[in-house]
Every structure is written in C-alpha cells, then in structure tokens.
Design a protein around this motif. Structure first.
Motif, PDB file in Angstrom:
ATOM      1  N   PRO A  15       0.249  30.642 -21.983  1.00 55.38           N
ATOM      2  CA  PRO A  15       0.908  30.257 -23.808  1.00 55.38           C
ATOM      3  C   PRO A  15       2.200  30.651 -23.379  1.00 55.38           C
ATOM      4  N   ASP A  16       2.903  31.601 -23.344  1.00 52.48           N
ATOM      5  CA  ASP A  16       4.026  31.431 -23.408  1.00 52.48           C
ATOM      6  C   ASP A  16       5.280  30.851 -22.983  1.00 52.48           C
ATOM      7  N   ALA A  17       5.179  30.481 -21.725  1.00 55.00           N
ATOM      8  CA  ALA A  17       5.737  29.409 -21.302  1.00 55.00           C
ATOM      9  C   ALA A  17       5.850  27.729 -21.930  1.00 55.00           C
ATOM     10  N   LYS A  18       4.490  27.500 -22.492  1.00 53.61           N
ATOM     11  CA  LYS A  18       4.424  26.614 -23.451  1.00 53.61           C
ATOM     12  C   LYS A  18       5.168  26.585 -24.525  1.00 53.61           C
ATOM     13  N   ARG A  19       5.253  28.261 -25.507  1.00 52.17           N
ATOM     14  CA  ARG A  19       5.967  28.174 -26.092  1.00 52.17           C
ATOM     15  C   ARG A  19       7.524  28.402 -25.825  1.00 52.17           C
ATOM     16  N   VAL A  21       8.825  26.243 -23.334  1.00 51.77           N
ATOM     17  CA  VAL A  21       9.334  24.939 -23.459  1.00 51.77           C
ATOM     18  C   VAL A  21       9.730  24.025 -25.179  1.00 51.77           C
ATOM     19  N   ALA A  22       7.812  24.877 -25.811  1.00 56.02           N
ATOM     20  CA  ALA A  22       8.227  23.675 -27.073  1.00 56.02           C
ATOM     21  C   ALA A  22       9.457  24.486 -27.870  1.00 56.02           C
ATOM     22  N   LEU A  23      10.267  25.292 -27.576  1.00 58.93           N
ATOM     23  CA  LEU A  23      11.302  25.085 -28.700  1.00 58.93           C
ATOM     24  C   LEU A  23      12.355  24.280 -28.251  1.00 58.93           C
ATOM     25  N   HIS A  24      11.539  23.866 -26.613  1.00 58.73           N
ATOM     26  CA  HIS A  24      13.603  22.992 -26.756  1.00 58.73           C
ATOM     27  C   HIS A  24      13.013  21.212 -26.518  1.00 58.73           C
ATOM     28  N   GLN A  25      11.863  20.880 -27.256  1.00 57.45           N
ATOM     29  CA  GLN A  25      11.189  19.928 -26.344  1.00 57.45           C
ATOM     30  C   GLN A  25      12.118  18.803 -27.264  1.00 57.45           C
ATOM     31  N   GLU A  29      19.799  17.601 -24.294  1.00 57.21           N
ATOM     32  CA  GLU A  29      20.168  17.280 -23.114  1.00 57.21           C
ATOM     33  C   GLU A  29      18.993  17.646 -21.403  1.00 57.21           C
ATOM     34  N   PRO A  30      19.192  17.558 -20.988  1.00 60.32           N
ATOM     35  CA  PRO A  30      18.273  18.653 -19.895  1.00 60.32           C
ATOM     36  C   PRO A  30      18.601  19.760 -19.765  1.00 60.32           C
ATOM     37  N   VAL A  31      17.124  20.932 -20.093  1.00 59.05           N
ATOM     38  CA  VAL A  31      17.299  22.462 -19.816  1.00 59.05           C
ATOM     39  C   VAL A  31      16.848  22.844 -18.586  1.00 59.05           C
ATOM     40  N   LYS A  32      16.997  23.764 -18.703  1.00 58.37           N
ATOM     41  CA  LYS A  32      16.840  24.534 -17.282  1.00 58.37           C
ATOM     42  C   LYS A  32      16.872  25.860 -17.439  1.00 58.37           C
ATOM     43  N   TYR A  33      15.844  26.889 -17.350  1.00 54.89           N
ATOM     44  CA  TYR A  33      15.548  27.986 -17.214  1.00 54.89           C
ATOM     45  C   TYR A  33      15.902  29.284 -16.184  1.00 54.89           C
ATOM     46  N   HIS A  34      16.483  29.921 -16.668  1.00 57.62           N
ATOM     47  CA  HIS A  34      16.537  31.554 -15.745  1.00 57.62           C
ATOM     48  C   HIS A  34      16.203  31.621 -15.866  1.00 57.62           C
ATOM     49  N   VAL A  35      15.186  32.903 -15.299  1.00 56.60           N
ATOM     50  CA  VAL A  35      13.441  33.989 -15.479  1.00 56.60           C
ATOM     51  C   VAL A  35      14.423  35.090 -15.169  1.00 56.60           C
ATOM     52  N   LEU A  36      15.125  35.778 -15.736  1.00 52.03           N
ATOM     53  CA  LEU A  36      15.402  37.078 -15.530  1.00 52.03           C
ATOM     54  C   LEU A  36      14.475  38.364 -14.901  1.00 52.03           C
ATOM     55  N   VAL A  37      13.869  38.897 -13.973  1.00 50.53           N
ATOM     56  CA  VAL A  37      12.807  40.018 -14.357  1.00 50.53           C
ATOM     57  C   VAL A  37      13.345  41.617 -13.969  1.00 50.53           C
ATOM     58  N   LEU A  92       6.887  27.347 -15.790  1.00 45.72           N
ATOM     59  CA  LEU A  92       8.296  26.401 -16.028  1.00 45.72           C
ATOM     60  C   LEU A  92       7.854  25.087 -15.574  1.00 45.72           C
ATOM     61  N   ARG A  93       8.031  25.652 -13.920  1.00 46.73           N
ATOM     62  CA  ARG A  93       7.791  24.407 -13.375  1.00 46.73           C
ATOM     63  C   ARG A  93       6.386  23.520 -13.278  1.00 46.73           C
ATOM     64  N   ASP A  94       5.506  23.852 -13.525  1.00 47.08           N
ATOM     65  CA  ASP A  94       4.360  23.060 -13.864  1.00 47.08           C
ATOM     66  C   ASP A  94       4.418  22.491 -15.609  1.00 47.08           C
ATOM     67  N   LEU A  95       5.171  23.082 -16.469  1.00 49.37           N
ATOM     68  CA  LEU A  95       5.294  22.539 -17.534  1.00 49.37           C
ATOM     69  C   LEU A  95       6.180  20.926 -17.567  1.00 49.37           C
ATOM     70  N   ASP A  96       6.496  20.908 -16.101  1.00 49.04           N
ATOM     71  CA  ASP A  96       8.085  19.509 -15.526  1.00 49.04           C
ATOM     72  C   ASP A  96       8.916  19.885 -15.868  1.00 49.04           C
ATOM     73  N   GLN A  97       9.294  21.611 -16.209  1.00 44.08           N
ATOM     74  CA  GLN A  97      11.005  21.700 -16.418  1.00 44.08           C
ATOM     75  C   GLN A  97      12.203  22.260 -15.555  1.00 44.08           C
ATOM     76  N   GLN A  98      13.157  22.446 -14.884  1.00 43.89           N
ATOM     77  CA  GLN A  98      13.770  23.224 -14.501  1.00 43.89           C
ATOM     78  C   GLN A  98      14.206  24.478 -14.502  1.00 43.89           C
TER      79      GLN A  98
END
Length: 167
Positions: A15-19, A21-25, A29-37, A92-98
């Motif tokens: 649900p958070d991944a969808k939320r 991604v929805a912010l940038h739908q 231009e293409p969006v790329k996410y950089h996850v930092l843990v 994120l990739r499952d939602l077709d995101q880079q």
C-alpha cells in the motif's frame, strides 16, 4: 529524469509503494526512486548501551572477547536490511517504476544528504512509523532533512501501522 530519494524506516509495504507512486503519476518526465534503508550498527549499539549505563569500566573490556559475536550479529542485521531494501525496490518495480536501493550505516540524515547529492535528487520522501516525541521536539528525520536539504521533503506515515492502530 525526476529522482526521488526514499528514506524508509522499514520495508516498504505494497500500500505504501502504491501511495508513493500515486504522488508522481502525472509527472511529465520519468521518475526514478532511490530507496535508502538505515542499518543499525550492532557494536556501536552495545558500546553506547554500556556507556549509558555507566558500566563501561566493568564491561567495556569484555567487548574485545565478543567481537566475533558482534560481527555475526552485524552480518545478520545487514542481511535483513538488504532483504528489506530488495523487497521495497521490487514493490516499486512491480508498479512499473524505475527503482534502486541500498543500506547505510551512516547517520540517516547524512546518508540521505549524500544520496540526494549523488543522484541529483529533486524530492525526498521519508516513510516512518509515528514518532510523537521526536516530532514534537523537531528531532525526527523529516525536520532534520528539511534543515539540511534544499529539496521538497514529504513525511508519510506507514499505512500498515495506521491499520494496526485502528484495531
């Protein structure tokens, strides 16, 4: 490319991944996410605990004998953090995101700042559980990031935690 750096406290849920991604739908231009843990440093944690208890004189020297156990604990912590990162990136990739990701042993805000600079991040999203006391005193990651970065910083609360709280 519109680079978004995500600082997450724990694994990014579906649900958070969808939320996120929805912010940038509607981005043009293409969006790329950089996850930092952020990843806990086992040895530093033990040493800090001993120091905080004022027992460093009693137990500090004993840490030398336990370096192997601490190294094994660190490997387990790192492995879990890497798995968390991989699952978050895959959501994120499952939602077709880079998306790409990594872990850090640095202070979260230092690592966030370095990542934003490295990837020319244009936005930061910090995803955490609620931290009422830290937020009240403005000691949380979001307030620190806003003081250190020149990009928009959005703080989202994890949806899974909100669902549990309603039960």
């Amino acid at each position: 490319m519109y680079d978004v750096v995500l600082l997450v406290e724990q694994e990014l849920s579906e649900p958070d991944a969808k939320r996120v991604v929805a912010l940038h739908q509607d981005m043009p231009e293409p969006v790329k996410y950089h996850v930092l843990v952020p990843c806990h440093n086992a040895e530093a944690g033990v040493e800090a605990s001993i120091s905080a208890l004022g027992t460093a004189d009693l137990y500090g020297a004993g840490l030398i004998d336990q370096r192997q156990e601490l190294a094994e604990a660190q490997r387990a912590i790192d492995s879990e953090a890497k798995d968390c990162t991989s699952r978050s990136v895959q959501r994120l990739r499952d939602l077709d995101q880079q998306a790409e990701g990594g872990i850090t042993h640095d202070r979260p805000i230092d690592a966030l700042t370095a990542t934003v600079n490295k990837v020319s991040g244009r936005e930061v999203i910090i995803l955490t559980r609620p931290h009422i006391v830290a937020e009240f005193f403005h000691l949380d990651w979001t307030n620190s990031a806003r003081r250190h970065l020149g990009v928009p910083v959005l703080h989202l609360l994890e949806q899974e935690e909100q669902k549990k709280a309603k039960k």
